[in-house]
Design a protein around this motif. Structure first.
Motif, PDB file in Angstrom:
ATOM      1  N   SER A  31     -22.939   4.517-123.490  1.00  0.00           N
ATOM      2  CA  SER A  31     -21.967   3.826-122.643  1.00  0.00           C
ATOM      3  C   SER A  31     -21.398   4.754-121.579  1.00  0.00           C
ATOM      4  CB  SER A  31     -20.840   3.271-123.511  1.00  0.00           C
ATOM      5  OG  SER A  31     -19.775   2.786-122.725  1.00  0.00           O
ATOM      6  N   ASN A  32     -21.177   6.005-121.956  1.00  0.00           N
ATOM      7  CA  ASN A  32     -20.620   6.972-121.003  1.00  0.00           C
ATOM      8  C   ASN A  32     -21.619   7.339-119.909  1.00  0.00           C
ATOM      9  OD1 ASN A  32     -20.449  10.324-120.662  1.00  0.00           O
ATOM     10  ND2 ASN A  32     -18.568   9.195-120.242  1.00  0.00           N
ATOM     11  N   LEU A  35     -23.593   3.313-118.141  1.00  0.00           N
ATOM     12  CA  LEU A  35     -22.822   2.261-117.486  1.00  0.00           C
ATOM     13  C   LEU A  35     -22.074   2.803-116.276  1.00  0.00           C
ATOM     14  CD1 LEU A  35     -21.396   0.291-120.553  1.00  0.00           C
ATOM     15  CD2 LEU A  35     -23.435  -0.193-119.176  1.00  0.00           C
ATOM     16  N   PRO A  36     -21.887   2.005-115.253  1.00  0.00           N
ATOM     17  CA  PRO A  36     -21.215   2.489-114.037  1.00  0.00           C
ATOM     18  C   PRO A  36     -19.720   2.707-114.259  1.00  0.00           C
ATOM     19  CG  PRO A  36     -21.663   0.139-113.870  1.00  0.00           C
ATOM     20  CD  PRO A  36     -22.341   0.608-115.119  1.00  0.00           C
ATOM     21  N   GLN A  37     -19.151   3.572-113.428  1.00  0.00           N
ATOM     22  CA  GLN A  37     -17.715   3.819-113.472  1.00  0.00           C
ATOM     23  C   GLN A  37     -16.944   2.529-113.169  1.00  0.00           C
ATOM     24  OE1 GLN A  37     -16.022   6.544-114.238  1.00  0.00           O
ATOM     25  NE2 GLN A  37     -17.692   8.025-114.425  1.00  0.00           N
ATOM     26  N   SER A  39     -16.650   0.018-115.237  1.00  0.00           N
ATOM     27  CA  SER A  39     -17.079  -1.050-116.120  1.00  0.00           C
ATOM     28  C   SER A  39     -16.166  -1.100-117.344  1.00  0.00           C
ATOM     29  CB  SER A  39     -18.527  -0.848-116.555  1.00  0.00           C
ATOM     30  OG  SER A  39     -18.894  -1.783-117.541  1.00  0.00           O
ATOM     31  N   GLN A  42     -17.600   0.875-120.178  1.00  0.00           N
ATOM     32  CA  GLN A  42     -17.904   2.284-119.956  1.00  0.00           C
ATOM     33  C   GLN A  42     -16.834   3.166-120.583  1.00  0.00           C
ATOM     34  OE1 GLN A  42     -16.645   4.908-117.809  1.00  0.00           O
ATOM     35  NE2 GLN A  42     -18.454   6.191-117.767  1.00  0.00           N
ATOM     36  N   THR A  45     -15.388  10.076-119.901  1.00  0.00           N
ATOM     37  CA  THR A  45     -15.793  11.347-120.493  1.00  0.00           C
ATOM     38  C   THR A  45     -14.676  11.961-121.332  1.00  0.00           C
ATOM     39  OG1 THR A  45     -17.266  11.741-118.610  1.00  0.00           O
ATOM     40  CG2 THR A  45     -16.705  13.638-119.974  1.00  0.00           C
ATOM     41  N   GLU A 204     -21.079  15.866-118.235  1.00  0.00           N
ATOM     42  CA  GLU A 204     -20.982  14.646-119.021  1.00  0.00           C
ATOM     43  C   GLU A 204     -22.092  14.564-120.069  1.00  0.00           C
ATOM     44  OE1 GLU A 204     -20.939  11.343-116.391  1.00  0.00           O
ATOM     45  OE2 GLU A 204     -18.912  11.731-115.630  1.00  0.00           O
TER      46      GLU A 204
END
Length: 389
Positions: A31-32, A35-37, A39, A42, A45, A204
């Motif tokens: 998920s980190n 997926l886009p920031q 979301s 998401q 971090t 990340e």
């Protein structure tokens, strides 16, 4: 033989726990990273690192539950083994900085240059290699636990006296590591890490991988504990917990059993500390504080002593509560809240969350079985015997 041991040690609850941890260990990093920031699914971090810290605490709680819940050894100094594993990993991470430090010395860490050290101490040799650091993560806490346990258990120190001695041990280490001339960074400890096995610690992808490794370590630690407590060894440990003198009278070498499980528990705590340091980014003498070890015991008590799953759950629940309450106006009162939580659990839920739930479920199951038996007896025309005339 090994698959048989693992299969025998996993009941329905244990299998569910392993599957949930495995799913969390895979889904959160994915998920980190994928997926886009922005979301809603998401995971940021910083939350990956935070939950990775919780997982490391869960491993520490498992190590305490193994000796306290199943062998009756209440250690109030297990934070020392956690911190020693963290320092072993921190020394490796410091050696990886090299010339990228503030003072640009390729050999000496920055704090040694600041304190005018002329050469690297002998006990820092070898920590530029990951395999050596990984070995020390297990060897240093394990050796300390073996020596301490050999002296304490041979002298038959038990109960509150053993708890006080373990607390004195971790406090002595706290004072030693605070000294600048001890060679471990003094009050500031070890920090400003750059790389681990060639990967940027702050990246990340690295944080996601560390979280996955932490979950994998938790699963392995849980399987080891389950294999022990469901074996003949586990039965002896429970006998030692419930009736040590009688177990010794039956011919068992109680000291050897205690020493083995205490050393194994210390190694598990060291692994937890080693995974904790790169995710948090610092290790200092405050990790040796006796209050940390006492807090870890509270995690186990809250989750359920002698359940393993409850110990891990208690670590996550209490630390999540700590994160939540220490970030607001209730921050100065957290220690009072923690003490009140321990008192309430002791008085109202002496078996902890998982232990109380298990007892309630067993009671309901027994009542249902009894009701079914009575119903079947009535259908067959079998009633209670008439009283003798």
């Amino acid at each position: 033989m090994t698959p048989h041991i693992l299969t025998r040690s996993l009941d329905r609850a244990a299998t569910a726990f392993v599957l949930i941890i495995a799913a969390i260990g895979v889904l959160i990093p994915l998920s980190n990273l994928l997926l886009p920031q922005g979301s809603m699914f998401q995971v940021p971090t910083y939350l990956v690192a935070l939950w990775g810290k919780y997982v490391c605490y869960a491993i520490l709680a498992l190590s305490i539950d193994l000796i306290w819940g199943y062998c009756g050894i209440l250690s109030l100094g297990h934070g020392a083994f956690f911190a020693l594993g963290g320092y072993a990993m921190g020394m490796y991470l410091m050696r990886q900085i090299g010339s990228r430090g503030v003072y640009g010395n390729p050999i000496l860490p920055d704090f040694m240059v600041f304190l005018n050290w002329s050469k690297l101490p002998w006990y820092w040799y070898g920590f530029d290699k990951f395999w050596f650091a990984a070995l020390m993560v297990l060897l240093v806490p394990g050796l300390l636990a073996f020596c301490f346990g050999w002296l304490a258990f041979r002298s038959r120190v038990t109960g509150v006296y053993l708890s006080i001695i373990t607390q004195a041990m971790t406090y002595a280490l706290l004072l030693a590591f605070f000294r600048n001339d001890f060679g471990f960074g003094g009050n500031n400890g070890l920090t400003d890490f750059k790389d681990i096995i060639g990967f940027n610690v702050q990246a990340e992808g690295t944080r996601a991988a560390l979280f996955l490794l932490s979950c994998l370590a938790l699963i392995i630690a849980f399987l080891i504990c389950r294999a022990i407590v469901t074996s003949k060894l586990g039965k002896v440990l429970i006998a030692v917990r419930d009736a040590e003198s009688r177990t010794r009278f039956l011919g068992y070498r109680v000291e050897s059993y205690k020493l083995f499980v205490f050393t194994l528990s210390a190694c598990m705590a060291g692994v937890a500390g080693a995974l904790y340091v790169p995710q948090v980014g610092i290790i200092n003498p405050s990790e040796f504080a006796p209050a940390n070890s006492i807090e870890a015991v509270i995690w186990v008590a809250v989750g359920g002593r002698g359940t393993l799953v409850g110990a891990a759950l208690g670590a996550v629940v209490v630390n999540y509560a700590k994160t939540f309450f220490t970030s607001g106006p209730l921050a100065p009162y957290w220690l009072f809240m923690l003490g009140a939580l321990f008192i309430l659990v002791t008085l109202l839920l002496p078996k902890g969350i998982v232990g109380t739930f298990s007892s309630w479920r067993e009671t309901r199951r027994s009542a249902a079985i009894a009701a079914d038996r009575d119903s079947a007896a009535r259908e067959d025309g079998v009633g209670a015997p008439n009283p003798a005339e």
